[in-house]
Structures are given as C-alpha cells and as structure tokens.
Scaffold this active site. Structure first.
Site, PDB file in Angstrom:
ATOM      1  N   ASP A 289       0.870  -1.171   0.000  1.00  0.00           N
ATOM      2  CA  ASP A 289       0.000   0.000   0.000  1.00  0.00           C
ATOM      3  C   ASP A 289       0.917   1.234   0.000  1.00  0.00           C
ATOM      4  OD1 ASP A 289      -2.150   1.691  -0.014  1.00  0.00           O
ATOM      5  OD2 ASP A 289      -3.256   0.627   1.527  1.00  0.00           O
TER       6      ASP A 289
HETATM    7  C1  NOJ Z   1      -4.043   3.904   0.037  1.00  0.00           C
HETATM    8  C2  NOJ Z   1      -5.241   3.025   0.158  1.00  0.00           C
HETATM    9  O1  NOJ Z   1      -5.212   2.314   1.374  1.00  0.00           O
HETATM   10  C3  NOJ Z   1      -5.379   2.024  -0.978  1.00  0.00           C
HETATM   11  O2  NOJ Z   1      -6.634   1.413  -0.874  1.00  0.00           O
HETATM   12  C4  NOJ Z   1      -5.209   2.691  -2.316  1.00  0.00           C
HETATM   13  O3  NOJ Z   1      -5.370   1.742  -3.335  1.00  0.00           O
HETATM   14  C5  NOJ Z   1      -3.836   3.328  -2.343  1.00  0.00           C
HETATM   15  N1  NOJ Z   1      -3.765   4.335  -1.323  1.00  0.00           N
HETATM   16  C6  NOJ Z   1      -3.508   3.938  -3.715  1.00  0.00           C
HETATM   17  O4  NOJ Z   1      -4.280   5.042  -3.943  1.00  0.00           O
END
Ligand code: NOJ
Length: 745
Positions: A289
C-alpha cells in the site's frame, strides 16, 4: 457505440464451466520468455520493474502530469508502473518512451483506484453489495473496466474485499460488508467483471483484491490501527473473499497497512509467502500500500528504509508503491549479499507475468486509443446502468401502513435536507473523475418524476454538521403545508473512506432534531438516508413511518430514489451489514459465536449481554423490505442425514401475498452445532434473488454440498466434521424457518 452488457449471459454460462477450477496466471510459453528477459536484465532494470510511482495527480480537467525526474527513469527502465496516471494521450506518451527509449523496451503498467467508477460514477461498493445481485456486481465492474481501459488504465486497485464488522471504520463504505460468503461472491463477480473472464472480454483490466489482510479488523475501528486476531478467525472470516478473488483469477493483490499479531503485513513473511504464495498458490504480484514499506519504521520493526526494504522484499512484497525503499536500497543490499537476487527475480517475474497476461508486450498501446476514450466514456449505456444499479442498491428499512410507494398525483410534497440538493455527495468516497454537474440530485429526480400538478417545495432545513437552525422554520412551514415530506439526511460523502473513522455513528449534527420537528407537524414523513456506514437511527426507526437506506448512489442517485419512492421499482435491496442500536454495541455482527452463556432477555440471569441495551440489532444483516409481502413456509430437506459425497436439497415455498410483482432475496444459513472449534450461530451459505409475480407462490431449492459445511480447523485444514447441523431459510438473518440434518462420516 458498441453494446457491452450483452456479454454477461454468455459469461454466466462460461463461469459454470470455466470457474469450477482455479484460474491460472502462469502460461508455460510466456514463463520461458520471462525467464529469458530476466536473464539479461541489469540490477537497476530489475529494481525498476518493482518500483511504482504516482503521477503528480491531475487537474480539474482530468489532465495528469508526471514529475520530470520520472520521465528520465522511464527512459532508463527504472520504473515499472505508475499509479494515478490515465488518459490516452499521456499514457501513450509515457509508453512510447518505455518501449522505444528504454534498453529492454518493457512496457509500463498504469494503475488507478477505480473503486465505483472512473467518470461514470456508480453506487459506492457497500451500496452495490446491498443489491445482492451478481448481475449488477459483474456489470458494474465491467463498465468500470471498459471506461477506465479506454482512458489508458491497465490495473485497478479494487475490489476492496475486507470484511468489516465495525461501522466506525470509515473504509466500510469501500467493501461488501460483514459476511465472508456474500463478500466472496461479490469478490468473484467483481474480479470477473474487471478482468473480463480471464481477459477474454475487451477492455479488461487487472483487479487487485485488497488489503491483505484483515484490515477491517483494526482495533476500535480506527484506520491503520493494530489487528490481533487468531489464525482460525483469519482463515474463516477474513481470508475467504481473497481466496474467492484469487480462485477467479485475480492476478494482483495489495497488502495492508495494519499489523497482525505484531507483524505489519508489508513485512509479514508468514502471511505473504507461507499463506498467500505457498498455501493459496498465488502466482501474481503483491503491491504494497502507499508507503506501507516506509511505514515499517513507524511500526517499530525497521530502523531505516534499508531495513524496511529487506523486510518487505523477503516477506514477498513484489512492488514498492511510493516509498522509494526498494529504489534507494536494493542495489546495495544485493551487492553486499544482504538480499538474495533470486528473491528479486521472483518479484520481477510476477510483474512481467501480469504485463504478459494483459497483452502489453504484444501491444503496449492497446489502451491508448483516443477514439476508444471518446466513445467509451460516460456513455448513455453506462449512465442507464448506473441508474439500474442504484435503484437495486436501495434498502427499504421501514414502511408502516404501506405509506410508500407514493402516488404520482399527490397534490404537494416538501423535499427537505441539504443532501437532497447536493450534487457532490452522491459521488461517494472515491469519485475520481466523476463530475458533480452530471449528478441527478434527489430534488431533481423527484421533479423529473412528477408533472406540474404536484406542488414541490424545497428547503435545506439544516446542513450536515452545522448547528445553525436558521432554516428550521422554513422547513417546518413547508412540511406543515405539504401532503408528504421527503427528508434526506445522513453523512457527507467524505465522512467515510480512508482515515475517516468515527467514535460515534449517530446521525451527524442537528439533522435528527430537524426530523423530530418536522414529524411534529407532518406524520407523512419519509426519511431518505444517505451515508457510507450504518448509523444509529433508533428515534427514526421508532417514529417515522418510512425509511429508505440509499447510501451514496452515484450519478443517477435522484432518479433511482424517485423510482423507488413512486413505485416504478419495487425495492429489493438487503443490508450487507448489521445496524447496531448504539455505538457501544460494536463490533456487532450476525455471525457471532454463541458463548457459554448466550444472551437472554431475563436480566436476572448472568448472560453475555449489556444490561442497559437490547441484545438485538436495530436492523439485522440481510434485512430489507419490499412493497410486496412474502410468506415463507414448508422448509424441507430431501434427507435427514448425509455423507461427504452427498448433496442436500433444501426447499422452501414463498408466496407473494401482494398485488405487486417483486424480487425477493432468499437467504440460506447453517449452524454447525458441534464442531472441534466453536462456530457462528448462523453462517450465510447461499442466497438467490427470485422474481415472484403478484399473488403467486413459488418453490425455491438450494443444494448444499460438503464444502458448504466445511471450515478451517485448528490445523488450518478446510474440512467438514461429522455431527448435527441446523439449516435456516428466510428473508433476513433473523426471520427464518429452521430444520436440521446430520453429517455422517
Ligand atoms: C491507500 C489506500 O489504502 C489504498 O486502498 C489505495 O489503493 C492506495 N492508497 C492507492 O491510492
């Protein structure tokens, strides 16, 4: 314009044949090619493939820009993928650099969070989950894929398949609710929709089930917080939707921010290598993430970004999203033998597999076509589907004396509430390129539905969080002088989503007070809720005659709600999540354990309950009314005992006692009464959306097989156990008929 919806019927048939087996990503021919590419890659090029950067974001016209230093990295082959870049023009420009100027000409991957739409906004995922309609789930993902791919996107960071038992957690809006079985079905059809039946359908993009794992189990519902659950709970509750997504071909997966049992997922070798890549046989890539590798330092298990890189790459995180830990450190770590090059090769291989499977080596520009972009963005077909999805996602929570549906020839109606006239909120928590100018508000939807003979008045009443009562008197006056009042209250769409956890889930601000004032002057009050999580709505539930849960419904929100209010669509949605009576009851979910002292209403007994609150939910999982009335009877089984190779036929009669045709979602639950581990009091195992014509009776049959009775035991083997089971069938998780049978081994 081509019609895309057509494919689904074919696909459903194909599913039954093709998807009984796990869908494979590995193809022996390309594996050899991938190995030969890896054999000639430099260390820098390898690190590049597992390095992901974000664009500079985009402007209001949706034009993305890239940081100049990243352009240089593309040329050097030192970046493998981007997120937040889309558009035929820019993706073509970047891809051209990658495949003409870089040494090995490896194409780039472009990823984006297409969660409930790119430019055509569909209902938020929790809303679509309320449809329990796999046709809707599949097609929504399909349209999202077509629109996103036509705009240069190869890969969506969706579906979010985290089981959410805590409505304080803001990200509950992004998922399918609290149930592993419903969640698994939805995961399957979203993956099939995005990936187009293993890339056999046009404009398919990679799905990315996330966040692995148990992100929904954060303590106190606080985002990014600690998770501490047993491995049997992990396997029986949190992993099933991931397993379903993987079995249906999901080729990528995102790991979560949280720790489980003191090890953050981005450093969790047991989770990513032992469980995911070995036990579950995942062949695709794991992306971190956003900066979750860098955050290992805050977690307190890495001293610096070098340490973090070692932990993550060894744990099995194949791509570093935005932390630069791999980019800055891996070369030195390989050269000093702190990391085995085989581990890097494996990560690169997984990235290349995905690029091959998507056909990017054959045609790197397949999604950079300006005419596709023009033709397949915000089409009439997509907008019409958004309305269909929206009306099927609405849940009727209360309808005393059949006050709904309203007749279209009523004399006057007052529409009250900030949300009723908000163009922004129906876009939900991940609006991406959704344009509020294209949103149909509730006020507009009702105006579209009625002709000039009905007087329609509007007052804002009050805002969502503001404490000003300035417009109360206007709203009350209009309500007093109208035949009916539609009051639209709830949350701002930005109150749910990432980092939007709340310590209390009451209706925000003074909106409930407004409801009480209006109710004093007009009892014909219909409350329309717009929100991204269950709210505690006890007063409304006890007093007002009608309540519609509409979540955030996307571009066609107002038209869809008006379709239901005026009876052009007979509501069929069911809650994918429990509505508690109070925040203090959370976590509160239907598939809880019985405990040694199950709760009793007799307060003199020492049982598992709160002494100051009923043990029941306000609205249970699976709940939702219709304008039709259904009577369930005669639950019967074709045998009372079975062995592992048998199947059990469960049948029930359902009568539509009303003069209206309706669609009922019939739900089947089981309880394993004696097992080697404690099992939930009820577990959903099947459901079906059934059309039942007015004043007619139908029989529905389900078939239960051995796997439906199985669970992960203490050795984490998926097995059924001999013994007694209960089977329940009904209209929600509480109103059920019950029967029993025995599994013999
Ligand atoms: C953080 C989020 O937790 C995740 O769900 C998302 O896909 C990513 N950022 C990328 O934007």
């Amino acid at each position: 314009m081509k019609k895309f919806r057509f494919y689904f019927t074919l696909l459903l048939f194909a599913n039954t044949c093709l998807f009984a087996q796990k869908v494979k990503l590995i193809n022996s021919k390309t594996e050899a090619t991938i190995d030969s590419i890896i054999s000639i890659m430099t260390i820098e090029e390898k690190i590049g493939q597992i390095n992901q950067y974000s664009a500079n974001w985009w402007d209001f016209n949706g034009v993305c820009t890239v940081k100049p230093e990243h352009l240089l990295l593309i040329e050097k082959g030192e970046v493998g993928s981007f997120l937040n870049i889309f558009g035929a023009d820019i993706t073509e420009k970047l891809q051209k650099i990658a495949v003409t100027k870089s040494r090995l000409k490896i194409p780039l991957l472009f990823a984006l969070d297409v969660i409930h739409g790119f430019k055509t906004t569909f209902p938020v995922p929790l809303a679509e989950a309320s449809s329990w309609d796999m046709d809707i789930i599949f097609n929504s993902a399909r349209y999202q894929a077509i629109e996103a791919a036509s705009n240069g996107v190869h890969w969506t960071f969706n579906p979010m398949v985290d089981i959410a038992r805590d409505p304080r957690w803001g990200r509950i809006v992004e998922g399918a609710g609290e149930d592993p079985y419903l969640g698994s079905q939805i995961a399957k059809y979203r993956v099939l929709g995005y990936q187009g039946n293993n890339f056999t359908l046009p404009f398919s993009i990679f799905a990315c089930p996330k966040h692995f794992a148990a992100y929904g189990a954060v303590e106190g519902g606080r985002d990014y917080n600690t998770v501490d659950i047993s491995e049997t709970t992990l396997f029986n509750v949190y992993l099933p939707p991931f397993i379903s997504a993987l079995n249906n071909g999901a080729g990528t997966l995102m790991c979560s921010f949280n720790e489980i049992g003191s090890i953050p997922s981005s450093a969790n070798k047991h989770l990513l290598r032992d469980i995911l890549k070995t036990k579950l046989g995942f062949e695709g890539l794991v992306v971190s993430d956003w900066n979750s590798i860098g955050e290992l330092i805050n977690h307190g298990i890495a001293l610096d970004s070098k340490d973090a890189a070692i932990l993550s790459i060894n744990a099995g995180v194949d791509i570093d999203m935005e932390s630069n830990s791999y980019f800055n450190n891996l070369k030195e770590l390989i050269n000093t033998n702190k990391i085995d090059i085989k581990i890097i090769n494996d990560a690169v291989k997984r990235v290349l597999r995905v690029k091959f499977a998507l056909g990017l080596f054959e045609n790197p520009f397949k999604y950079c076509n300006k005419s596709d972009e023009k033709q397949n963005t915000l089409t009439t077909e997509m907008i019409d589907f958004s309305r269909e999805s929206a009306k099927k996602s609405i849940v009727l929570l209360k309808n005393n004396d059949n006050i709904l549906p309203l007749k279209k020839d009523i004399k006057s109606i007052a529409i009250i509430g900030y949300l009723a006239n908000s163009k922004k909120n129906p876009l939900g928590s991940w609006e991406q390129l959704g344009d509020s100018n294209n949103v149909v508000t509730l006020l507009e939807g009702i105006k579209n539905k009625l002709n000039n003979s009905t007087k329609i008045d509007y007052s804002v009443g009050c805002f969502i969080t503001d404490s000003s009562r300035k417009y109360f008197s206007e709203a009350i006056e209009l309500s007093k002088n109208s035949d009916y009042v539609i009051l639209n209250i709830g949350e701002d769409s930005k109150m749910t989503g990432e980092a939007k956890s709340k310590s209390n889930i009451n209706i925000p601000g003074i909106q409930e007070e407004l409801a009480k004032e209006i109710y004093k002057v007009n009892k014909n009050l219909i409350v329309v809720l717009s929100n991204g999580r269950p709210l505690t709505i006890n007063w409304l539930s006890e007093n007002v005659p009608a309540i519609l849960e509409t979540w955030f419904l996307g571009l066609q929100s107002g038209n869809a709600i008006a379709d239901v209010i005026f009876g052009d669509y007979n509501p069929s949605g069911k809650l994918p999540v429990t509505f508690p009576r109070s925040t203090g009851q959370i976590p509160f979910y239907y598939n809880h354990k019985n405990t040694g002292r199950p709760s009793s209403n007799d307060l003199t007994q020492l049982t598992s309950r709160y002494t100051d609150l009923s043990s029941s939910p306000l609205y249970p999982f699976g709940y939702g009314l219709s304008y039709s009335t259904y009577k369930y009877s005669n639950l019967r089984l074709d045998k009372k005992s079975l062995n592992e190779s048998d199947s059990l036929k469960v049948s029930i009669d359902i009568e539509n006692l009303s003069n209206r045709d309706g669609n009922e979602i019939v739900q089947l639950y089981i309880q394993d009464i004696t097992a080697s581990l404690t099992r939930p009091v009820k577990e959903l195992k099947a459901f079906r959306k059934v059309f039942i014509p007015a004043n007619s009776k139908t029989t529905i049959s389900f078939t239960l097989k051995n796997d439906d009775l199985a669970f992960y035991n203490n050795q984490l083997e998926f097995v059924s156990e001999a013994g007694n089971f209960k089977v329940f069938v009904g209209t929600n998780s509480e109103e059920v008929l019950v029967n029993s049978f025995e599994l013999i081994k």
